[in-house]
Design a protein around this motif. Structure first.
Motif, short mmCIF file in Angstrom:
data_model
loop_
_atom_site.label_atom_id
_atom_site.label_comp_id
_atom_site.label_asym_id
_atom_site.label_seq_id
_atom_site.Cartn_x
_atom_site.Cartn_y
_atom_site.Cartn_z
N VAL A 1 0.86 -1.19 0.00
CA VAL A 1 0.00 0.00 0.00
C VAL A 1 0.90 1.24 0.00
O VAL A 1 1.84 1.34 0.79
CB VAL A 1 -0.92 0.01 1.24
CG1 VAL A 1 -1.77 1.27 1.26
CG2 VAL A 1 -1.82 -1.22 1.24
N ALA A 2 0.62 2.18 -0.89
CA ALA A 2 1.41 3.40 -0.99
C ALA A 2 1.40 4.16 0.33
O ALA A 2 0.38 4.21 1.04
CB ALA A 2 0.87 4.29 -2.10
N LEU A 3 2.54 4.74 0.69
CA LEU A 3 2.67 5.41 1.98
C LEU A 3 1.69 6.57 2.12
O LEU A 3 1.24 6.87 3.24
CB LEU A 3 4.11 5.92 2.16
CG LEU A 3 5.18 4.83 2.30
CD1 LEU A 3 6.55 5.47 2.48
CD2 LEU A 3 4.86 3.89 3.46
N ASP A 4 1.32 7.22 1.00
CA ASP A 4 0.38 8.33 1.12
C ASP A 4 -1.05 7.87 1.43
O ASP A 4 -1.92 8.70 1.71
CB ASP A 4 0.41 9.22 -0.13
CG ASP A 4 0.00 8.49 -1.40
OD1 ASP A 4 -0.36 7.30 -1.33
OD2 ASP A 4 0.06 9.11 -2.49
N ARG A 5 -1.28 6.55 1.40
CA ARG A 5 -2.57 6.01 1.83
C ARG A 5 -2.55 5.60 3.29
O ARG A 5 -3.59 5.20 3.83
CB ARG A 5 -2.95 4.80 0.98
CG ARG A 5 -3.25 5.10 -0.47
CD ARG A 5 -3.87 3.91 -1.16
NE ARG A 5 -4.20 4.19 -2.56
CZ ARG A 5 -4.93 3.39 -3.32
NH1 ARG A 5 -5.41 2.25 -2.83
NH2 ARG A 5 -5.19 3.71 -4.57
N LEU A 6 -1.38 5.67 3.92
CA LEU A 6 -1.23 5.22 5.30
C LEU A 6 -1.03 6.39 6.25
O LEU A 6 -0.20 6.35 7.16
CB LEU A 6 -0.05 4.24 5.39
CG LEU A 6 -0.16 2.99 4.52
CD1 LEU A 6 1.06 2.11 4.71
CD2 LEU A 6 -1.44 2.21 4.84
N THR A 7 -1.80 7.44 6.04
CA THR A 7 -1.80 8.59 6.93
C THR A 7 -3.18 8.68 7.58
O THR A 7 -4.17 8.16 7.05
CB THR A 7 -1.53 9.89 6.16
OG1 THR A 7 -2.63 10.14 5.26
CG2 THR A 7 -0.23 9.79 5.36
N PRO A 8 -3.28 9.33 8.73
CA PRO A 8 -4.60 9.45 9.37
C PRO A 8 -5.66 10.03 8.44
O PRO A 8 -6.78 9.49 8.38
CB PRO A 8 -4.32 10.36 10.57
CG PRO A 8 -2.88 10.07 10.92
CD PRO A 8 -2.20 9.88 9.60
N GLU A 9 -5.33 11.11 7.72
CA GLU A 9 -6.34 11.74 6.86
C GLU A 9 -6.74 10.82 5.71
O GLU A 9 -7.92 10.73 5.35
CB GLU A 9 -5.83 13.07 6.34
CG GLU A 9 -6.90 13.89 5.63
CD GLU A 9 -8.17 14.07 6.45
OE1 GLU A 9 -9.27 13.89 5.88
OE2 GLU A 9 -8.06 14.36 7.67
N ALA A 10 -5.77 10.11 5.14
CA ALA A 10 -6.09 9.20 4.04
C ALA A 10 -6.97 8.06 4.53
O ALA A 10 -7.89 7.63 3.81
CB ALA A 10 -4.80 8.65 3.43
N LEU A 11 -6.72 7.57 5.72
CA LEU A 11 -7.55 6.50 6.26
C LEU A 11 -8.96 7.00 6.57
O LEU A 11 -9.95 6.28 6.34
CB LEU A 11 -6.91 5.92 7.51
CG LEU A 11 -5.65 5.09 7.29
CD1 LEU A 11 -5.03 4.68 8.61
CD2 LEU A 11 -5.94 3.86 6.46
N ARG A 12 -9.06 8.20 7.07
CA ARG A 12 -10.40 8.77 7.31
C ARG A 12 -11.19 8.82 6.00
O ARG A 12 -12.36 8.45 5.94
CB ARG A 12 -10.29 10.17 7.92
CG ARG A 12 -9.73 10.20 9.35
CD ARG A 12 -9.78 11.61 9.92
NE ARG A 12 -9.18 11.68 11.24
CZ ARG A 12 -7.97 12.19 11.49
NH1 ARG A 12 -7.23 12.68 10.49
NH2 ARG A 12 -7.49 12.21 12.72
#
Length: 235
Positions: free
Chosen positions: A27-38
């Motif tokens: 999974v791309a790192l930019d999908r593993l941020t709090p905002e991306a998960l929200r």
């Protein structure tokens, strides 16, 4: 509890690795941020769970349960996991999410997960932001588990219940969301072929100061639910 057959006694580490899923993209790192998960849980994609029902070991009444998938908001997200004590009747000694059987007083699966996390490791509810749930996962011991994914604000002080939890540790979410760290295993028990994943990780305790890093053998139902989280985030 009525058993149709005794649960197998074996060290999962001793079962050979059939393959590693390093052909799949992490999974791309930019999908593993709090905002991306929200955003992902607010607008979920069309996707299919990879693991949902294990082959039964026991003839027992199915029991609803829930686990918390607690993602701690450090510089990079980490997953908080427990090592169960060896005296428990099911899944003793295994790496697990905090969670357990649903009580009649629980309002829903989220309430179960939050209550169990507080009872097992002392995680306060006011540090937890629930994002949503993943599809149910049915274990071979007939627990019907709802995984509840949540962000956790750092600053908590854990107090593990010594009757249930031997240790608590954290794993970088990026490590678990990289299939190059997902290993496949297979064994035959009583004429039934069973398959599972493992995700071994070397890391220290977060409750025992000064402990050297040790192997955390994530496998079985915990690894299966993490694989579903991977599919959800990669879709």
């Amino acid at each position: 509890m009525n058993f149709t057959k005794p649960l197998p006694k074996f060290d999962p580490r001793s079962i050979p690795v059939l393959g590693i899923d390093d052909h799949l993209a992490g999974v791309a790192l930019d999908r593993l941020t709090p905002e991306a998960l929200r955003r992902r849980f607010q607008s979920p994609p069309v996707w299919t769970p990879e693991h949902s029902v294990e082959k039964r070991f026991e003839d027992r009444q199915p029991a609803p349960a829930a686990v918390l998938v607690p993602l701690v908001m450090r510089d990079e997200l980490t997953l908080l996991l427990t090592q169960r004590t060896t005296n428990l009747s099911t899944h003793s000694g295994q790496v697990a999410f905090p969670g357990g059987r649903t009580d009649e007083s629980d309002h829903d699966a989220i309430d179960t997960a939050l209550r169990e996390a507080n009872e097992e490791i002392g995680l306060p509810r006011d540090h937890v932001e629930v994002l949503g749930t993943l599809p149910i996962y049915v274990t071979g011991t007939a627990y019907i588990i709802t995984p509840v994914v949540a962000l956790v604000q750092p600053g908590f002080v854990l107090q593990p219940n010594p009757g249930e939890v031997a240790d608590v540790f954290e794993v970088p979410l990026a490590y678990l969301m990289n299939p190059a760290n997902h290993r496949r295993h297979q064994m035959e028990f009583d004429g039934v072929t069973r398959q599972w994943l493992s995700m071994p990780y070397i890391g220290p305790s977060v409750v025992a100061a000064g402990n050297d890093p040790s192997e955390r053998y994530i496998w079985g139902a915990t690894a299966g639910m993490l694989r579903n989280l991977y599919r959800f985030l990669a879709a």
